[in-house]
Motif scaffolding. Structure first.
Motif, PDB file in Angstrom:
ATOM      1  N   GLU A   1    -159.559 -12.905 -13.846  1.00  0.00           N
ATOM      2  CA  GLU A   1    -158.485 -13.323 -14.851  1.00  0.00           C
ATOM      3  C   GLU A   1    -157.190 -14.006 -14.565  1.00  0.00           C
ATOM      4  OE1 GLU A   1    -160.393 -14.018 -17.569  1.00  0.00           O
ATOM      5  OE2 GLU A   1    -158.796 -13.177 -18.903  1.00  0.00           O
ATOM      6  N   ILE A   2    -156.770 -13.243 -13.385  1.00  0.00           N
ATOM      7  CA  ILE A   2    -155.503 -13.520 -12.872  1.00  0.00           C
ATOM      8  C   ILE A   2    -155.493 -14.916 -12.314  1.00  0.00           C
ATOM      9  CG2 ILE A   2    -153.533 -13.049 -11.218  1.00  0.00           C
ATOM     10  CD1 ILE A   2    -154.163 -10.029 -11.654  1.00  0.00           C
ATOM     11  N   PHE A   3    -156.501 -15.115 -11.151  1.00  0.00           N
ATOM     12  CA  PHE A   3    -156.650 -16.276 -10.688  1.00  0.00           C
ATOM     13  C   PHE A   3    -156.975 -17.470 -11.682  1.00  0.00           C
ATOM     14  CE2 PHE A   3    -158.225 -13.783  -6.631  1.00  0.00           C
ATOM     15  CZ  PHE A   3    -157.101 -14.548  -6.050  1.00  0.00           C
ATOM     16  N   ARG A   4    -157.784 -17.168 -12.697  1.00  0.00           N
ATOM     17  CA  ARG A   4    -158.210 -18.123 -13.757  1.00  0.00           C
ATOM     18  C   ARG A   4    -156.708 -18.710 -14.461  1.00  0.00           C
ATOM     19  NH1 ARG A   4    -158.079 -18.485 -18.639  1.00  0.00           N
ATOM     20  NH2 ARG A   4    -157.825 -16.313 -18.818  1.00  0.00           N
ATOM     21  N   ALA A   5    -155.943 -17.761 -14.629  1.00  0.00           N
ATOM     22  CA  ALA A   5    -154.620 -17.937 -15.403  1.00  0.00           C
ATOM     23  C   ALA A   5    -153.818 -19.129 -14.479  1.00  0.00           C
ATOM     24  CB  ALA A   5    -153.883 -17.040 -15.472  1.00  0.00           C
ATOM     25  N   GLY A   6    -153.775 -18.644 -13.070  1.00  0.00           N
ATOM     26  CA  GLY A   6    -153.179 -19.451 -12.064  1.00  0.00           C
ATOM     27  C   GLY A   6    -153.794 -20.964 -11.889  1.00  0.00           C
ATOM     28  N   ILE A   7    -155.212 -20.906 -11.937  1.00  0.00           N
ATOM     29  CA  ILE A   7    -155.731 -22.310 -11.846  1.00  0.00           C
ATOM     30  C   ILE A   7    -155.367 -23.057 -13.035  1.00  0.00           C
ATOM     31  CG2 ILE A   7    -158.046 -23.314 -11.687  1.00  0.00           C
ATOM     32  CD1 ILE A   7    -159.070 -20.703  -9.962  1.00  0.00           C
ATOM     33  N   GLU A   8    -155.445 -22.343 -14.136  1.00  0.00           N
ATOM     34  CA  GLU A   8    -155.048 -23.122 -15.290  1.00  0.00           C
ATOM     35  C   GLU A   8    -153.692 -23.767 -15.344  1.00  0.00           C
ATOM     36  OE1 GLU A   8    -156.528 -20.782 -18.548  1.00  0.00           O
ATOM     37  OE2 GLU A   8    -158.580 -21.419 -18.354  1.00  0.00           O
ATOM     38  N   SER A   9    -153.046 -23.043 -14.614  1.00  0.00           N
ATOM     39  CA  SER A   9    -151.473 -23.458 -14.472  1.00  0.00           C
ATOM     40  C   SER A   9    -151.142 -24.638 -13.592  1.00  0.00           C
ATOM     41  CB  SER A   9    -150.512 -22.268 -14.164  1.00  0.00           C
ATOM     42  OG  SER A   9    -150.644 -21.992 -12.737  1.00  0.00           O
ATOM     43  N   VAL A  10    -152.144 -25.006 -12.855  1.00  0.00           N
ATOM     44  CA  VAL A  10    -152.101 -26.051 -11.853  1.00  0.00           C
ATOM     45  C   VAL A  10    -152.495 -27.336 -12.942  1.00  0.00           C
ATOM     46  CG1 VAL A  10    -153.126 -27.162  -9.736  1.00  0.00           C
ATOM     47  CG2 VAL A  10    -152.385 -24.849  -9.780  1.00  0.00           C
ATOM     48  N   GLY A  11    -151.546 -28.389 -12.901  1.00  0.00           N
ATOM     49  CA  GLY A  11    -151.828 -29.331 -13.694  1.00  0.00           C
ATOM     50  C   GLY A  11    -152.874 -30.114 -13.369  1.00  0.00           C
ATOM     51  N   LYS A  12    -153.690 -30.962 -14.409  1.00  0.00           N
ATOM     52  CA  LYS A  12    -154.477 -31.766 -14.081  1.00  0.00           C
ATOM     53  C   LYS A  12    -154.378 -33.029 -13.094  1.00  0.00           C
ATOM     54  CE  LYS A  12    -158.309 -33.608 -17.015  1.00  0.00           C
ATOM     55  NZ  LYS A  12    -158.703 -34.605 -18.277  1.00  0.00           N
TER      56      LYS A  12
ATOM     57  N   ARG B   1    -160.069 -25.793  -2.925  1.00  0.00           N
ATOM     58  CA  ARG B   1    -159.561 -25.052  -1.766  1.00  0.00           C
ATOM     59  C   ARG B   1    -158.081 -25.307  -1.077  1.00  0.00           C
ATOM     60  NH1 ARG B   1    -158.998 -22.786   2.615  1.00  0.00           N
ATOM     61  NH2 ARG B   1    -159.960 -22.784   4.937  1.00  0.00           N
ATOM     62  N   HIS B   2    -157.757 -26.588  -0.687  1.00  0.00           N
ATOM     63  CA  HIS B   2    -156.489 -26.773  -0.324  1.00  0.00           C
ATOM     64  C   HIS B   2    -155.487 -27.256  -0.859  1.00  0.00           C
ATOM     65  CE1 HIS B   2    -158.471 -26.867   3.566  1.00  0.00           C
ATOM     66  NE2 HIS B   2    -159.592 -27.325   3.230  1.00  0.00           N
ATOM     67  N   VAL B   3    -155.721 -27.686  -2.156  1.00  0.00           N
ATOM     68  CA  VAL B   3    -154.719 -28.196  -3.318  1.00  0.00           C
ATOM     69  C   VAL B   3    -154.623 -27.085  -4.497  1.00  0.00           C
ATOM     70  CG1 VAL B   3    -153.987 -30.004  -4.822  1.00  0.00           C
ATOM     71  CG2 VAL B   3    -155.238 -30.402  -2.696  1.00  0.00           C
ATOM     72  N   VAL B   4    -155.590 -26.784  -5.040  1.00  0.00           N
ATOM     73  CA  VAL B   4    -155.326 -26.152  -6.193  1.00  0.00           C
ATOM     74  C   VAL B   4    -155.192 -24.537  -6.134  1.00  0.00           C
ATOM     75  CG1 VAL B   4    -156.333 -25.289  -8.421  1.00  0.00           C
ATOM     76  CG2 VAL B   4    -156.882 -27.619  -7.594  1.00  0.00           C
ATOM     77  N   LEU B   5    -156.153 -23.832  -5.166  1.00  0.00           N
ATOM     78  CA  LEU B   5    -155.910 -22.555  -5.148  1.00  0.00           C
ATOM     79  C   LEU B   5    -154.577 -22.235  -4.363  1.00  0.00           C
ATOM     80  CD1 LEU B   5    -159.247 -20.916  -4.081  1.00  0.00           C
ATOM     81  CD2 LEU B   5    -158.064 -20.836  -6.194  1.00  0.00           C
ATOM     82  N   PRO B   6    -153.834 -22.918  -3.411  1.00  0.00           N
ATOM     83  CA  PRO B   6    -152.754 -22.459  -2.871  1.00  0.00           C
ATOM     84  C   PRO B   6    -151.660 -22.246  -4.067  1.00  0.00           C
ATOM     85  CG  PRO B   6    -153.861 -23.838  -1.244  1.00  0.00           C
ATOM     86  CD  PRO B   6    -154.832 -24.103  -2.700  1.00  0.00           C
ATOM     87  N   GLN B   7    -151.684 -23.201  -4.731  1.00  0.00           N
ATOM     88  CA  GLN B   7    -150.658 -23.550  -6.000  1.00  0.00           C
ATOM     89  C   GLN B   7    -150.926 -22.217  -7.054  1.00  0.00           C
ATOM     90  OE1 GLN B   7    -149.453 -27.442  -7.490  1.00  0.00           O
ATOM     91  NE2 GLN B   7    -151.174 -28.293  -6.077  1.00  0.00           N
ATOM     92  N   ALA B   8    -152.251 -22.258  -7.200  1.00  0.00           N
ATOM     93  CA  ALA B   8    -152.499 -21.277  -8.244  1.00  0.00           C
ATOM     94  C   ALA B   8    -152.075 -19.799  -7.629  1.00  0.00           C
ATOM     95  CB  ALA B   8    -154.117 -21.176  -8.475  1.00  0.00           C
ATOM     96  N   SER B   9    -152.438 -19.282  -6.612  1.00  0.00           N
ATOM     97  CA  SER B   9    -151.998 -18.069  -6.123  1.00  0.00           C
ATOM     98  C   SER B   9    -150.392 -17.741  -6.129  1.00  0.00           C
ATOM     99  CB  SER B   9    -152.618 -17.541  -4.634  1.00  0.00           C
ATOM    100  OG  SER B   9    -153.919 -18.524  -4.455  1.00  0.00           O
TER     101      SER B   9
ATOM    102  N   ALA C   1    -163.357 -16.004 -11.126  1.00  0.00           N
ATOM    103  CA  ALA C   1    -162.501 -17.428 -11.419  1.00  0.00           C
ATOM    104  C   ALA C   1    -162.893 -18.673 -11.468  1.00  0.00           C
ATOM    105  CB  ALA C   1    -161.257 -17.164 -10.810  1.00  0.00           C
ATOM    106  N   THR C   2    -163.930 -18.902 -10.390  1.00  0.00           N
ATOM    107  CA  THR C   2    -164.556 -20.142 -10.090  1.00  0.00           C
ATOM    108  C   THR C   2    -165.605 -20.155 -11.065  1.00  0.00           C
ATOM    109  OG1 THR C   2    -164.165 -19.872  -7.774  1.00  0.00           O
ATOM    110  CG2 THR C   2    -165.681 -21.568  -8.185  1.00  0.00           C
ATOM    111  N   GLY C   3    -166.199 -19.349 -11.403  1.00  0.00           N
ATOM    112  CA  GLY C   3    -167.358 -19.476 -12.456  1.00  0.00           C
ATOM    113  C   GLY C   3    -166.701 -19.644 -13.767  1.00  0.00           C
ATOM    114  N   SER C   4    -165.451 -19.134 -14.100  1.00  0.00           N
ATOM    115  CA  SER C   4    -164.773 -19.017 -15.386  1.00  0.00           C
ATOM    116  C   SER C   4    -164.242 -20.531 -15.743  1.00  0.00           C
ATOM    117  CB  SER C   4    -163.650 -17.920 -15.792  1.00  0.00           C
ATOM    118  OG  SER C   4    -162.704 -18.353 -14.835  1.00  0.00           O
TER     119      SER C   4
END
Ligand SMILES: Nc1ncnc2c1ncn2[C@@H]1O[C@H](COP(=O)(O)OP(=O)(O)OP(=O)(O)O)[C@@H](O)[C@H]1O
Ligand SMILES: [Mg+2]
Lengths: 227, 244, 221
Positions: C111-122, C140-148, C47-50
């Motif tokens: 793919e799931i993580f990517r969708a989650g990360i994209e769902s976190v607003g800019k 690590r502290h702001v985006v990933l927790p919300q994404a997951s 996901a990080t790569g994508s």
């Protein structure tokens, strides 16, 4: 022999490719046949169950929910082995092909029912009320008003799930269905060379990479439309 | 003259709470009856019991001499004679305006596509939206959507029409056109039951006003009686609140 | 009916087969404890790569994801276990299963993580960076927790798929639950051991499947 030649000798030997490609081709035909059959019966059964569930009769719903949950929780290979080894013991003779078709159809139906059902309940209640208030029956409301709206929502998850289930056709090799993988592994043990296995793997890639790409394209397209 | 709609002893409970507590009320042909009352008093529930979108717990609903609760009654055949217009329009988003209007004509009345479209266009014409026939709901304003919804009910030639707050979801400048259509219907002799907060319209157009509170009808009478000289203290409070 | 019960719900045979099957269940558990973390970790990398700023890296991860989502896991496993020895690479069934699952599961989790990360607003990125957090800290502290959290139902439901999929390890003779049950079946000529294995899968997975349905219906609308 150079490393490359050795590699080619073990995995891409031209004379083996020539000898076994008809086998792989017949495997492809079997795989496609099962896949198409499973998609048709699985989706149709799933849709039928979701429509039956919409009548909200407790008598029908309990078995539907149990069926759906069970086939979503059970590994398909377990179900395949139970049916394949169990039925002959009951005196019912059924081919591996039929077992694979039956089990995968049930699996797809279970997932499809769940997806169709969430689509149906996501259509706003006012749509039912408007249609019923003009005298449409439950069935007419379902087919003319609810499903056309629900199915749009269902397409992306349904596509992905259908692809996942059709990929399971490879499990047929375990019960001797002559699909791609089975052809590949039998030819591998006959020839003592990995070339046929690579041919089988390539066949899967050639068939499924475009399908998966299509699936994610559909997913993105529909996501964009919803926003 | 016998009543076109006759409701007797209507009761409705959701779980253990009784929302309608014995409603008796009838509507004569060509009459326009307005139902007013505080929020949560059961107006919508009562209206929805009149075509069995809501299943009454007890009581009788008779439309044009047919008992809706009787086991032999074909509820779908009756419903097409009872037009209903919703606060949220509830147009089918995947169909054009004409598609919305013709669906029941084809499926319930079994008309051919050509026949249904002719009737549908006439109905759209009555609400002034003939030229919007090929538009999808998302391409129409709220007021236009509500007029299409009225045409959808009207096309089935109902004997009576039920309106549940037909203008509450509309921007103020769009209300007038919808009320205009309802006025035209009244002039053409349609029987109507209207739940609404449009008090000016009630004063002008209604034959009778019914005041409901806590699942009961507390008072009814002509607009002059209800607005000019309300008898029940709760009616007085409610009307006073409105005119302030 | 009697013959049905004898063939499918034969408690005598189930009791006899229980030690083997219990051993298999333990191996399945072990396998899950290995492949689920592997898949999740691989998925995060993917996901990080994508979402990387490098176009090349994005293309590579996309190719990786599309490829390993397309290949049926059983095919992947057999190629690794039976094909690689021809190149002189030999490994135990356990290692082969772990590698196959790493490749397969990481592309799905990715793919799931990517969708989650994209769902976190800019705005979240901008807010965090404006307080001086580095890219990594923000991620690590702001985006990933919300994404997951946003894709929790998908993560859980994919994990159910991974657990179910461990049953294919039986094909390369790894003695997990299904392999053990099938062994018991072939010596008893009776289907009950596999039915018993099915029950074990159901006991664990049914509640999770129910939970996923709940989560999906709640978050969906
Ligand atoms: N399906 C339902 N289940 C449970 N309670 C309900 C249901 N529908 C309505 N109610 C309750 O019944 C009461 C009357 O509701 P109703 O919608 O008939 O009121 P109303 O007079 O139309 O109010 P408003 O002016 O706000 O539209 C309310 O307290 C409402 O919460
Ligand atoms: Mg209301």
């Amino acid at each position: 022999m150079t490393g490359l030649e050795r590699f080619q000798d073990a995995f891409l030997k031209p004379e083996l490719i020539a000898r076994y490609w008809p086998d792989i081709l017949s495997g492809i035909a079997v795989t496609l046949e099962i896949a198409v059959a499973v998609v048709i019966t699985g989706l149709a059964l799933g849709l039928a169950l979701a429509v039956i569930r919409s009548y909200r009769s407790r008598l029908a719903n309990a078995p539907i929910i149990v069926f759906v949950d069970m086939f979503r929780a059970l590994p398909p290979l377990v179900a395949i082995l139970i049916v394949y080894f169990g039925l002959p013991n009951l005196g019912i003779n059924i081919s591996g092909f039929a077992v694979l078709w039956l089990v995968l159809s049930l699996v797809l139906a279970a997932f499809a029912e769940e997806i169709f059902w969430s689509g149906i309940v996501s259509v706003r209640k006012g749509q039912w009320e408007a249609a019923r208030s003009t005298g449409l029956t439950h069935w007419q409301t379902m087919t003319s008003v609810i499903l056309p709206q629900a199915i749009r929502i269902c397409v992306p998850p349904l596509t992905n799930r259908t692809i996942a289930v059709t990929k399971n056709t490879a499990l047929g090799t375990v019960i001797g269905v002559g699909e791609i993988m089975n052809q590949g592994t039998s030819a591998m043990s006959l020839s003592g060379n990995a070339t046929p296995l690579m041919m089988a793997a390539v066949a899967y890639v050639v068939i499924f990479v475009p399908v998966v790409a299509l699936g994610s394209w559909i997913e993105r397209r529909f996501a964009w439309k919803r926003a | 003259m016998s009543a076109l709609l006759d409701v007797r002893g209507l009761r409705k409970s959701f779980g253990t709470t009784e929302i309608l507590r014995g409603i008796d009320f009838s509507v004569a042909a060509r009459e326009l009856v307005f139902i007013i009352g505080p929020s949560g008093s059961g107006k919508s529930t009562m209206l929805r019991c009149c075509n069995r979108l809501e299943e009454p717990t007890a009581g009788q609903v008779v439309v044009d001499g047919v008992d809706l609760m009787a086991p032999g009654t074909d509820i779908n055949a009756m419903r097409r004679q009872i037009g209903m217009v919703f606060q949220a329009f509830n147009l089918y988003p995947h169909m054009t305006a004409l598609g919305n209007v013709t669906l029941a004509l084809r499926k319930v009345l079994g008309k051919s596509r050509e026949e249904a479209e002719a009737i549908g266009l006439a109905a759209l014409d009555r609400v002034g939206l003939k030229e919007k026939a090929p538009s999808y709901p998302s391409e129409l304003s709220g007021g236009q959507q509500q007029r299409v919804a009225i045409a959808r009910a009207l096309a089935l030639e109902p004997k009576i029409m039920l309106f549940d707050e037909p203008t509450s979801a509309l921007d103020p400048e769009l209300v007038g056109a919808v009320l205009g259509v309802m006025r035209d219907l009244k002039a053409a002799g349609m029987t109507m039951v209207v739940v609404s907060h449009e008090m000016r319209f009630a004063r002008d157009a209604a034959d009778r006003i019914v005041f409901m509170a806590d699942g009961e009808i507390l008072e009814q009478g002509t607009p002059a009686e209800i607005f000019g000289d309300p008898q029940h203290p709760r009616t007085r409070d409610f009307v006073g609140e409105l005119s302030r | 009916m009697e013959i049905f019960l004898f063939q499918f719900l034969n408690f005598d045979i189930m009791r006899q087969a229980w030690p083997i099957i219990f051993g298999g269940a333990q191996m399945t558990l072990l396998l899950c404890l290995a492949v689920i973390p592997l898949g999740l970790a691989g998925g995060l990398v993917v996901a990080t790569g994508s979402i990387s700023h490098s176009r090349a890296l994005r293309l590579v991860t996309k190719a990786y994801v599309d490829f390993f989502r397309a290949v049926p896991p059983l095919v992947l496993l057999i190629v690794i276990y039976s094909g690689l020895p021809f190149a002189g690479i030999r490994m135990t069934p356990f290692t082969a299963v772990c590698i196959a699952f790493l490749l397969n599961a990481s592309s799905f989790y990715g793919e799931i993580f990517r969708a989650g990360i994209e769902s976190v607003g800019k705005g979240q990125w901008e807010a965090a960076r404006s307080t001086g957090l580095t890219w990594v800290q923000t991620y690590r502290h702001v985006v990933l927790p919300q994404a997951s959290r946003n894709v929790l139902p998908d993560l859980v439901s994919n994990t159910v798929e991974v657990i179910k999929l461990t049953s294919i390890a039986s094909v390369v003779s790894f003695t997990e639950l299904l392999y053990a049950a099938d062994m018991a079946r072939s010596v008893t000529y009776n289907t009950s051991p596999i039915v018993l294995a099915a029950f074990l899968y159901l006991i664990v997975l049914w509640p999770i499947v129910r939970l996923v349905s709940r989560l999906e219906h709640r978050l969906g609308h």
